[in-house]
Design an enzyme around this catalytic site. Structure first.
Site, PDB file in Angstrom:
ATOM      1  N   GLU A   1      60.687  50.288  21.010  1.00 36.85           N
ATOM      2  CA  GLU A   1      61.439  49.111  20.586  1.00 36.85           C
ATOM      3  C   GLU A   1      61.758  48.000  21.421  1.00 36.85           C
ATOM      4  O   GLU A   1      62.487  47.149  21.592  1.00 36.85           O
ATOM      5  CB  GLU A   1      62.729  49.335  19.611  1.00 36.85           C
TER       6      GLU A   1
ATOM      7  N   HIS B   1      61.506  55.929  11.338  1.00 38.34           N
ATOM      8  CA  HIS B   1      62.083  55.068  12.409  1.00 38.34           C
ATOM      9  C   HIS B   1      62.293  55.649  13.605  1.00 38.34           C
ATOM     10  O   HIS B   1      62.598  56.981  13.509  1.00 38.34           O
ATOM     11  CB  HIS B   1      63.425  54.367  11.711  1.00 38.34           C
ATOM     12  N   GLU B   2      62.112  54.952  14.811  1.00 34.47           N
ATOM     13  CA  GLU B   2      62.092  55.693  16.052  1.00 34.47           C
ATOM     14  C   GLU B   2      61.423  56.778  16.167  1.00 34.47           C
ATOM     15  O   GLU B   2      61.762  57.763  16.519  1.00 34.47           O
ATOM     16  CB  GLU B   2      63.615  55.917  16.360  1.00 34.47           C
TER      17      GLU B   2
ATOM     18  N   HIS C   1      67.063  58.675   2.338  1.00 35.20           N
ATOM     19  CA  HIS C   1      67.259  58.333   3.482  1.00 35.20           C
ATOM     20  C   HIS C   1      67.773  59.408   4.634  1.00 35.20           C
ATOM     21  O   HIS C   1      68.746  60.147   4.243  1.00 35.20           O
ATOM     22  CB  HIS C   1      68.078  56.937   3.757  1.00 35.20           C
ATOM     23  N   HIS C   2      66.989  59.798   5.880  1.00 35.10           N
ATOM     24  CA  HIS C   2      67.437  60.744   6.445  1.00 35.10           C
ATOM     25  C   HIS C   2      67.377  60.520   8.116  1.00 35.10           C
ATOM     26  O   HIS C   2      66.697  60.643   8.819  1.00 35.10           O
ATOM     27  CB  HIS C   2      66.264  61.863   6.408  1.00 35.10           C
ATOM     28  N   GLU C   3      68.708  60.008   8.343  1.00 36.08           N
ATOM     29  CA  GLU C   3      68.908  59.806   9.694  1.00 36.08           C
ATOM     30  C   GLU C   3      69.222  60.895  10.659  1.00 36.08           C
ATOM     31  O   GLU C   3      70.293  61.462  10.143  1.00 36.08           O
ATOM     32  CB  GLU C   3      70.067  58.487   9.873  1.00 36.08           C
TER      33      GLU C   3
ATOM     34  N   GLU D   1      65.177  44.014  12.230  1.00 34.37           N
ATOM     35  CA  GLU D   1      66.498  44.475  12.482  1.00 34.37           C
ATOM     36  C   GLU D   1      66.856  43.668  13.808  1.00 34.37           C
ATOM     37  O   GLU D   1      67.947  43.604  14.009  1.00 34.37           O
ATOM     38  CB  GLU D   1      66.745  45.928  12.602  1.00 34.37           C
TER      39      GLU D   1
ATOM     40  N   GLU E   1      58.779  52.687  11.386  1.00 28.80           N
ATOM     41  CA  GLU E   1      59.506  51.604  11.920  1.00 28.80           C
ATOM     42  C   GLU E   1      59.316  51.954  13.326  1.00 28.80           C
ATOM     43  O   GLU E   1      60.255  52.173  14.065  1.00 28.80           O
ATOM     44  CB  GLU E   1      60.671  51.172  11.298  1.00 28.80           C
TER      45      GLU E   1
ATOM     46  N   PRO F   1      49.490  51.447  22.181  1.00 33.04           N
ATOM     47  CA  PRO F   1      48.396  50.713  22.523  1.00 33.04           C
ATOM     48  C   PRO F   1      48.748  49.801  23.850  1.00 33.04           C
ATOM     49  O   PRO F   1      49.735  49.103  23.619  1.00 33.04           O
ATOM     50  CB  PRO F   1      47.821  50.147  21.304  1.00 33.04           C
TER      51      PRO F   1
END
Lengths: 675, 675
Positions: free
Chosen positions: B176, B459-460, B379-381, B484, B478, B193
């Site tokens: 990020e 995400h991440e 959603h699973h953070e 964000e 993401e 890449p």
């Protein structure tokens, strides 16, 4: 719903950089350098360094990744800190200087994790007028007993744009690559020492001191001017370093000076090592030596057995005679032991360190050497098979000690990831030359040798981090691209090799460069890119307490007048003064013999003609001075006329200005005799 | 003695570079690219790549360091090799293109060690007209069964000086960071890449394909133009990769093209992945979604419990209503589960994936959604606590499946070396996001989800290497700097962010960028550096089969005319054509809806005004075309007048030339309706 909240959210704390607060600072004794410590809102400590109020190192992070515990890098608070001054002068048993002043202010930070498990970490900065060293200290604590370091997160963010002189790190770990000169923002990953010069004219040399039971540090550029530590890997553990607390890391060091000569004049590296741990070390004696060596590199003799075997009894006696006749105290004999006859890399494990080849009568040679007042330097090439070497080490050293040897040269000719070691599980692992396992091995050899009053010089070693202070029998290393590359290197060493090494590698410590190739000719007639005066100057420029005269005896007969300088030059010094220099361009320096009042001057340049003026301020007015000069001849040129040399003798006065005209690849060597 | 020998010595073989001989070569089907394999006198294989006869990749080394065996890099001989052509066309269940042609010539090298233990290694090159992929294959063999890779030694020596667009690798592994644009010789260590453009105008994008049960590859510049693989570390093993032979490495890939648009038009990445392993995947459906998300980033609601908790039953119903009214198929709800109330990094292990907050009635919400024809995205953070997540994974997925969910978004918000995993020894280790352990974890989640017909967006995440071909329920990530950062990033995304991502990150695969912030305002009023037309264009430029409309419902009410484009735009395509572009400057492309004949054009620029002409060659002549244009208004400017937009409708003709005037931070979005 959807209403603006004034309350700060946890999110903000995670994402927005919070202002760092300065929590501690310390200045050097002469207020030249200062170090400032900040902790940001996430509890991340950083340090920065300034010189005379101007930033040198911008805010740079500190900390560790651990393989089996959360990283130790944030949620830290400063529990307490202390500043302690220190000033002493100590004496080197041998070296470039006899007396070393060690004057610094120490800042000790006691950091503690704010959240569970509340781990503690100390960071200690020692701030000198000419540099900064800092190390991490892991205190004894229940919360972090077995420390498994995945990576050290230490950063060095150079504040200003700069150029850099560096060697690629982590790639081929013999430290035998050519140094590069690029912009700092073109550095990829470098070994240390790494020397930079900012566009404002400030010089900084990054290195480490006292690398003991830890992994060597490479410097990887993250982006811009920001460098970051990368520890050499382990092949036995996921952790690059595995230690039981309490323990300390090596010192991370920066010499900071406003001239290149001042870099070399710093004693930071030695001062950050522990004092002599060996007691009386009068048995460690600097010397000059010759040996059965260059002939192999030229392809005239062989390490292995056969009709051209170099290390025969007869040939060794010839070298002993030559040494005795010319005042050399020792003779190196490579290729004396089994077995150099197969693929070295593959079969090194069969090497015996106690079984000589049949044509090398080790006892007869020892007796003959003794009769001539000469010693033999034992040679232990491991080919990186450390398991094999360690298994034989006590017996191998006992053998040499029983024969009266007082010096060994070891060798580790293996590529990156090629040092074979035996783990505690008796399995074999392949390690880097500069990993934790290698650091442990090297000290094992040095301390085992010390027990037998044997000095150690190693080839393809771990890097020098000043441990000669603590272990004065670790006298030198062939730990850079040496003269051997002038025999068969493609390319050979360039004309500015030594003037570049002087301001980079030589900041680490002695280098057994093996100078003195007066023939200026490598294998198959390859030209050495030096004048003959340059080869003489190397004895002053490239410091080592043990210096070889590498060439063949018949070549010294051929260049007898120049050879006189090699016979005269000492290898132990009372004082050193760097007179002028720029990395990779030129250097001129003077050293004072430790056993007389004589001074010696050496200067080397690069691939251009250059005129240098030096003032003879170092000569005292108590004596009458006669200079024996070995200068590039009028038309000297490494390519066209390398042997042109003017050898003369004349009176000189203290304070006199001398002009040295260096040829392409040239040099100057002068002996100042006090009458 | 001292006599010249003519016989070659072993020394020479060790030190002098021996001439490499070409042992195999292969050209692409259209003879555009060719790959040549050499083996030097030390048995070191290298490869090189040329394009139309000119060197692209100079001789580059291959091989491995092993932690518990001698390295596999030299003493190799080519036992045999085969060249096999391949040509097929396959269909994507969803994607940028419906049909993908896979045409290459394969060169398979069977290498064998010349000395004991005679280990075997295959290397397979697939050579396309627009790129090259190669991988190592470790055959089943007694001499090398348990493979412990210390480092992969693969090199990529770019033949010509070049500029590069890159993201720092190995430093902070959320991918990020902002991409950098420097000379190639200023790259330090990059994620892939990595895109370069040589000074001769050739574009090369380096990446990897099919990263399965292996460590992710970073590219470290060694020196000059030479890049080298660095595998992401393991915290459980000294080896970065631990595998049982037989196995294959991921493909090392290079797209090679003479224009930037051609990089994106390559299908190399997908073609080098294995075909769909999931069978019928009609249950994987591209969709658009809204969610309880941007409000938290703006600081208006909270993930955690309390008076401003976002994920309440009531609020979710409001979003369901909004989705149903505007044609969105799914609603993301973040912050529905215990426990977001403490320090996330520290306490994530207490997170429950089956226990909703009391104010979120998961069953009532599911029933309400069903009644409206809308689905909830689970959603699973994990906060990087993979051990905790994996322990709950089957139950967590079962719960969602039982409620009718068909999609989850996972999250791994943890820094480098911060993914906590449980080893086979039940101890906890802290791993990199892109290490072998992470690659195993991600596929575990994807395959477990597939069993329950649930699609995964993470995400991440670990980087995208085209595995969507094999696991079509791995729909998006993401996995780059997304919208964000426009809420709270310091700085926010720059105006050229998407035009840079398009030619770098987007070569890897879909990115759940979460476009549609039509308010153009982040937290605390921070300006988003886009015009409103730019936010619309992102739906075309940044491909994802699942696309969010991220803004608050009230903002869509405010910008209803522009919102129409978001309501109209599909997320699944029949065809894609890149019309023009340069990395970090601009890009214009057209995509054809998979379910109609309509085309959509998107263009974004950078921080300058720019006039682009594009030809409407992609429109077929069978239809009458009406263009619904969403263009920067006359005085549009991200800073001064970001909401200025011209929305119009007019007839256009195939082949017509269109001029797009992009504002600073501007964009253009056009819907071409076939009548």
């Amino acid at each position: 719903m959807m209403k603006a909240l004034l309350a700060a959210l946890a999110m903000a704390a995670l994402i927005l950089p919070l202002r760092a607060e300065t929590v501690a600072s310390v200045a050097s004794p002469g207020k030249v350098l200062s170090v400032s410590i900040s902790i940001d809102g996430d509890g991340r400590p950083t340090y920065s360094v300034s010189r005379q109020g101007k930033p040198v190192i911008a805010e740079s992070r500190l900390g560790f990744l651990l393989t089996d515990a959360p990283k130790l890098e944030r949620n830290l608070t400063l529990a307490s800190s202390e500043v302690t001054p220190h000033d002493e002068t100590w004496e080197q048993p041998w070296g470039e200087w006899r007396f070393i002043r060690n004057s610094y202010n120490e800042l000790r930070l006691h950091l503690k994790e704010k959240i569970a498990p509340g781990r503690k970490l100390d960071i200690v900065f020692r701030v000198y007028d000419d540099g900064v060293g800092f190390r991490y200290e892991f205190p004894d604590q229940a919360a972090l007993k077995n420390v498994h370091i995945g990576e050290e997160l230490t950063e060095f963010a150079v504040a200003d744009p700069a150029e850099a002189w560096w060697e690629v790190g982590g790639e081929w770990n013999r430290y035998e690559q050519l140094y590069q000169h690029t912009r700092l923002d073109q550095v990829s990953q470098a070994h240390t020492p790494l020397t930079v010069k900012t566009d404002k004219g400030l010089y900084i040399a990054f290195h480490e001191a006292a690398l003991v039971d830890y992994a060597g540090m490479w410097l990887r550029r993250v982006d811009g001017q920001r460098l970051k530590s990368v520890l050499s890997p382990s092949s036995q553990h996921a952790a690059k370093v595995t230690r039981l607390a309490p323990f300390n890391t090596p010192w991370r060091t920066m010499i900071i000076a406003d001239s290149a000569p001042a870099l070399y004049m710093s004693h930071l590296e030695l001062n950050l090592n522990e004092p002599n741990a060996l007691g009386d070390v009068k048995w460690v004696k600097p010397y000059k030596y010759v040996g059965i060596w260059w002939s192999m590199h030229l392809g005239l003799e062989t390490w292995g057995s056969g009709p051209h075997h170099g290390a025969t009894t007869e040939n060794t006696k010839r070298y002993i005679d030559f040494a005795a006749a010319n005042g050399f105290k020792e003779v190196l004999v490579e290729g004396w032991n089994y077995s150099w006859d197969d693929d070295w890399f593959a079969n090194g494990h069969e090497l015996s360190y106690t079984k000589p080849y049949p044509d090398f009568d080790i006892k007869e040679v020892a007796a003959y050497a003794k009769s001539k007042g000469v010693k033999i330097i034992g040679h232990h090439e491991t080919f990186g098979k450390i398991d094999n070497y360690e298994a034989q080490l006590p017996a191998a050293l006992d053998l040499l000690a029983s024969l009266g040897y007082d010096s060994i040269k070891t060798g580790y000719v293996a590529d990156a990831g090629g040092l074979r070691v035996k783990g505690p599980d008796d399995k074999l692992y392949y390690e880097y030359h500069d990993g934790q396992a290698s650091s442990v091995h090297h000290l094992k050899v040095v301390t085992e040798a010390a027990k037998r009053h044997i000095a150690v010089v190693d080839h393809e070693p771990i890097k020098d981090t000043g441990l000669r202070r603590t272990y004065p029998n670790w006298v030198s290393r062939e730990g850079a691209r040496g003269q051997e590359y002038n025999a068969w290197g493609n390319p050979p060493n360039p004309p500015n090799h030594e003037s570049l090494l002087f301001f980079t590698r030589m900041l680490a410590g002695p280098f057994d460069f093996t100078p003195g190739a007066l023939s200026l000719t490598g294998k198959g007639g390859q030209k050495i890119q030096n004048t003959i005066a340059h080869q003489l100057a190397d004895y002053i420029v490239i410091y080592s307490p043990v210096e070889m005269a590498c060439d063949l005896p018949e070549n010294y007969a051929k260049y007898a007048a120049a050879f006189q300088f090699i016979k005269d030059v000492p290898t132990d010094w009372q004082d050193t003064q760097v007179l002028a220099g720029e990395p990779g361009e030129y250097v001129a320096l003077a050293r004072k013999d430790r056993k007389s009042n004589n001074w010696y001057l050496g200067a080397v340049g690069d691939n251009s003609k250059r005129s240098l003026t030096v003032k003879l301020d170092f000569l005292d007015k108590k004596h009458h001075w006669v200079a024996e000069t070995y200068l590039d001849g009028k038309d000297a040129d490494w390519d066209l006329n390398p042997h042109a040399i003017d050898i003369a003798k004349r009176d000189v006065k203290p304070g006199e200005t001398l002009t040295l005209n260096l040829a392409r690849g040239g040099g100057a060597a002068i002996r100042f005799v006090a009458k």
